[in-house]
Motif scaffolding. Structure first.
Motif, PDB file in Angstrom:
ATOM      1  N   PRO A  18      91.321  80.887  55.677  1.00  0.00           N
ATOM      2  CA  PRO A  18      90.363  81.047  54.581  1.00  0.00           C
ATOM      3  C   PRO A  18      90.892  80.471  53.258  1.00  0.00           C
ATOM      4  CG  PRO A  18      90.520  83.081  55.832  1.00  0.00           C
ATOM      5  CD  PRO A  18      91.598  82.161  56.349  1.00  0.00           C
ATOM      6  N   GLU A  19      92.188  80.573  53.040  1.00  0.00           N
ATOM      7  CA  GLU A  19      92.783  80.039  51.820  1.00  0.00           C
ATOM      8  C   GLU A  19      92.688  78.511  51.775  1.00  0.00           C
ATOM      9  OE1 GLU A  19      94.178  84.009  52.682  1.00  0.00           O
ATOM     10  OE2 GLU A  19      94.375  82.215  53.905  1.00  0.00           O
ATOM     11  N   ALA A  20      92.947  77.860  52.901  1.00  0.00           N
ATOM     12  CA  ALA A  20      92.849  76.398  52.962  1.00  0.00           C
ATOM     13  C   ALA A  20      91.408  75.953  52.749  1.00  0.00           C
ATOM     14  CB  ALA A  20      93.377  75.888  54.302  1.00  0.00           C
ATOM     15  N   ILE A  21      90.477  76.670  53.346  1.00  0.00           N
ATOM     16  CA  ILE A  21      89.059  76.346  53.190  1.00  0.00           C
ATOM     17  C   ILE A  21      88.643  76.508  51.734  1.00  0.00           C
ATOM     18  CG2 ILE A  21      86.724  77.164  53.749  1.00  0.00           C
ATOM     19  CD1 ILE A  21      87.826  77.711  56.606  1.00  0.00           C
ATOM     20  N   ALA A  22      89.025  77.615  51.119  1.00  0.00           N
ATOM     21  CA  ALA A  22      88.664  77.869  49.724  1.00  0.00           C
ATOM     22  C   ALA A  22      89.259  76.801  48.799  1.00  0.00           C
ATOM     23  CB  ALA A  22      89.118  79.264  49.303  1.00  0.00           C
ATOM     24  N   ALA A  23      90.506  76.429  49.024  1.00  0.00           N
ATOM     25  CA  ALA A  23      91.145  75.410  48.194  1.00  0.00           C
ATOM     26  C   ALA A  23      90.454  74.057  48.356  1.00  0.00           C
ATOM     27  CB  ALA A  23      92.629  75.297  48.541  1.00  0.00           C
ATOM     28  N   TYR A  24      90.128  73.705  49.578  1.00  0.00           N
ATOM     29  CA  TYR A  24      89.464  72.422  49.872  1.00  0.00           C
ATOM     30  C   TYR A  24      88.100  72.359  49.189  1.00  0.00           C
ATOM     31  CZ  TYR A  24      87.913  68.460  52.760  1.00  0.00           C
ATOM     32  OH  TYR A  24      87.470  67.235  53.201  1.00  0.00           O
ATOM     33  N   LEU A  25      87.312  73.418  49.348  1.00  0.00           N
ATOM     34  CA  LEU A  25      85.989  73.450  48.724  1.00  0.00           C
ATOM     35  C   LEU A  25      86.103  73.532  47.197  1.00  0.00           C
ATOM     36  CD1 LEU A  25      84.006  75.780  51.145  1.00  0.00           C
ATOM     37  CD2 LEU A  25      83.809  73.297  50.897  1.00  0.00           C
ATOM     38  N   GLY A  26      87.072  74.274  46.702  1.00  0.00           N
ATOM     39  CA  GLY A  26      87.277  74.381  45.264  1.00  0.00           C
ATOM     40  C   GLY A  26      87.599  73.042  44.630  1.00  0.00           C
ATOM     41  N   ASP A  27      88.449  72.270  45.276  1.00  0.00           N
ATOM     42  CA  ASP A  27      88.787  70.937  44.763  1.00  0.00           C
ATOM     43  C   ASP A  27      87.561  70.025  44.773  1.00  0.00           C
ATOM     44  OD1 ASP A  27      91.406  71.669  44.334  1.00  0.00           O
ATOM     45  OD2 ASP A  27      92.191  70.661  46.116  1.00  0.00           O
ATOM     46  N   ALA A  28      86.770  70.107  45.825  1.00  0.00           N
ATOM     47  CA  ALA A  28      85.561  69.275  45.908  1.00  0.00           C
ATOM     48  C   ALA A  28      84.560  69.675  44.829  1.00  0.00           C
ATOM     49  CB  ALA A  28      84.935  69.391  47.294  1.00  0.00           C
ATOM     50  N   LEU A  29      84.406  70.965  44.604  1.00  0.00           N
ATOM     51  CA  LEU A  29      83.481  71.444  43.577  1.00  0.00           C
ATOM     52  C   LEU A  29      83.966  71.058  42.182  1.00  0.00           C
ATOM     53  CD1 LEU A  29      80.872  73.001  43.115  1.00  0.00           C
ATOM     54  CD2 LEU A  29      82.222  75.092  43.044  1.00  0.00           C
ATOM     55  N   ALA A  30      85.269  71.127  41.967  1.00  0.00           N
ATOM     56  CA  ALA A  30      85.849  70.783  40.673  1.00  0.00           C
ATOM     57  C   ALA A  30      85.684  69.300  40.337  1.00  0.00           C
ATOM     58  CB  ALA A  30      87.332  71.164  40.637  1.00  0.00           C
ATOM     59  N   ASN A  42      80.465  69.933  54.880  1.00  0.00           N
ATOM     60  CA  ASN A  42      80.298  69.400  56.230  1.00  0.00           C
ATOM     61  C   ASN A  42      81.615  69.456  56.999  1.00  0.00           C
ATOM     62  OD1 ASN A  42      80.034  67.681  58.515  1.00  0.00           O
ATOM     63  ND2 ASN A  42      78.385  66.568  57.518  1.00  0.00           N
ATOM     64  N   VAL A  43      82.702  69.039  56.361  1.00  0.00           N
ATOM     65  CA  VAL A  43      84.017  69.052  57.011  1.00  0.00           C
ATOM     66  C   VAL A  43      84.419  70.479  57.377  1.00  0.00           C
ATOM     67  CG1 VAL A  43      86.489  68.619  56.657  1.00  0.00           C
ATOM     68  CG2 VAL A  43      84.807  66.919  55.933  1.00  0.00           C
ATOM     69  N   VAL A  44      84.222  71.416  56.449  1.00  0.00           N
ATOM     70  CA  VAL A  44      84.598  72.806  56.707  1.00  0.00           C
ATOM     71  C   VAL A  44      83.728  73.404  57.805  1.00  0.00           C
ATOM     72  CG1 VAL A  44      84.758  75.108  55.707  1.00  0.00           C
ATOM     73  CG2 VAL A  44      85.537  73.142  54.402  1.00  0.00           C
ATOM     74  N   ALA A  45      82.446  73.091  57.791  1.00  0.00           N
ATOM     75  CA  ALA A  45      81.553  73.595  58.854  1.00  0.00           C
ATOM     76  C   ALA A  45      81.988  73.062  60.218  1.00  0.00           C
ATOM     77  CB  ALA A  45      80.102  73.216  58.553  1.00  0.00           C
ATOM     78  N   ARG A  46      82.398  71.782  60.270  1.00  0.00           N
ATOM     79  CA  ARG A  46      82.910  71.235  61.535  1.00  0.00           C
ATOM     80  C   ARG A  46      84.194  71.934  61.947  1.00  0.00           C
ATOM     81  NH1 ARG A  46      84.924  66.683  61.796  1.00  0.00           N
ATOM     82  NH2 ARG A  46      84.988  66.015  59.643  1.00  0.00           N
ATOM     83  N   ALA A  47      85.047  72.230  60.965  1.00  0.00           N
ATOM     84  CA  ALA A  47      86.312  72.909  61.265  1.00  0.00           C
ATOM     85  C   ALA A  47      86.071  74.285  61.859  1.00  0.00           C
ATOM     86  CB  ALA A  47      87.168  73.017  59.999  1.00  0.00           C
ATOM     87  N   ARG A  48      85.097  74.986  61.357  1.00  0.00           N
ATOM     88  CA  ARG A  48      84.782  76.333  61.829  1.00  0.00           C
ATOM     89  C   ARG A  48      83.883  76.328  63.057  1.00  0.00           C
ATOM     90  NH1 ARG A  48      84.719  80.490  58.096  1.00  0.00           N
ATOM     91  NH2 ARG A  48      84.149  81.719  59.913  1.00  0.00           N
ATOM     92  N   GLY A  49      83.166  75.234  63.269  1.00  0.00           N
ATOM     93  CA  GLY A  49      82.240  75.119  64.384  1.00  0.00           C
ATOM     94  C   GLY A  49      80.807  75.170  63.876  1.00  0.00           C
ATOM     95  N   MET A  50      80.110  74.060  64.021  1.00  0.00           N
ATOM     96  CA  MET A  50      78.736  73.973  63.504  1.00  0.00           C
ATOM     97  C   MET A  50      77.837  75.046  64.106  1.00  0.00           C
ATOM     98  SD  MET A  50      78.028  71.786  61.170  1.00  0.00           S
ATOM     99  CE  MET A  50      78.181  70.144  60.538  1.00  0.00           C
ATOM    100  N   SER A  51      77.983  75.315  65.376  1.00  0.00           N
ATOM    101  CA  SER A  51      77.134  76.329  66.014  1.00  0.00           C
ATOM    102  C   SER A  51      77.363  77.701  65.402  1.00  0.00           C
ATOM    103  CB  SER A  51      77.391  76.384  67.521  1.00  0.00           C
ATOM    104  OG  SER A  51      77.013  75.178  68.121  1.00  0.00           O
ATOM    105  N   GLU A  52      78.626  78.041  65.164  1.00  0.00           N
ATOM    106  CA  GLU A  52      78.973  79.332  64.570  1.00  0.00           C
ATOM    107  C   GLU A  52      78.398  79.452  63.155  1.00  0.00           C
ATOM    108  OE1 GLU A  52      82.940  81.430  62.757  1.00  0.00           O
ATOM    109  OE2 GLU A  52      83.188  80.252  64.582  1.00  0.00           O
TER     110      GLU A  52
END
Length: 96
Positions: A18-30, A42-52
């Motif tokens: 969750p920390e890596a995901i938050a940092a990745y999205l935070g940098d993109a938002l910033a 999109n990348v994070v959703a693929r990492a977690r599984g699009m179906s999930e």
């Protein structure tokens, strides 16, 4: 001379906490670039599984793929649902 073998880089392979995901999205938002943030989702959703993520957000899998395409313009409600399904939250703070 031997050829160098390369493999494609995929950020999704490294977004396993969750920390890596938050940092990745935070940098993109910033970055201030909406397309960059959408691509990061999109990348994070693929990492977690699009179906999930589709199931947790209440979106159809195909709708999720369409909403996160780089040329799409998803509604803010869709972004909120995806962010929530990813287990992170968007926050607002004063600009420097």
């Amino acid at each position: 001379m031997a050829k160098t073998k390369t493999i494609p880089y995929d950020s999704a392979e490294y977004l396993d906490t969750p920390e890596a995901i938050a940092a990745y999205l935070g940098d993109a938002l910033a970055s201030g670039n909406a397309t960059e943030f959408q691509d990061a989702l999109n990348v994070v959703a693929r990492a977690r599984g699009m179906s999930e993520i589709a199931k947790a957000s209440g979106l159809g899998r195909e709708n999720l793929y369409n909403a996160l395409r780089s040329d799409a313009h998803p509604r803010f409600d869709t972004i909120q649902r995806v962010v929530s399904a990813l287990g992170v939250k968007l926050t607002v703070q004063p600009a420097p």
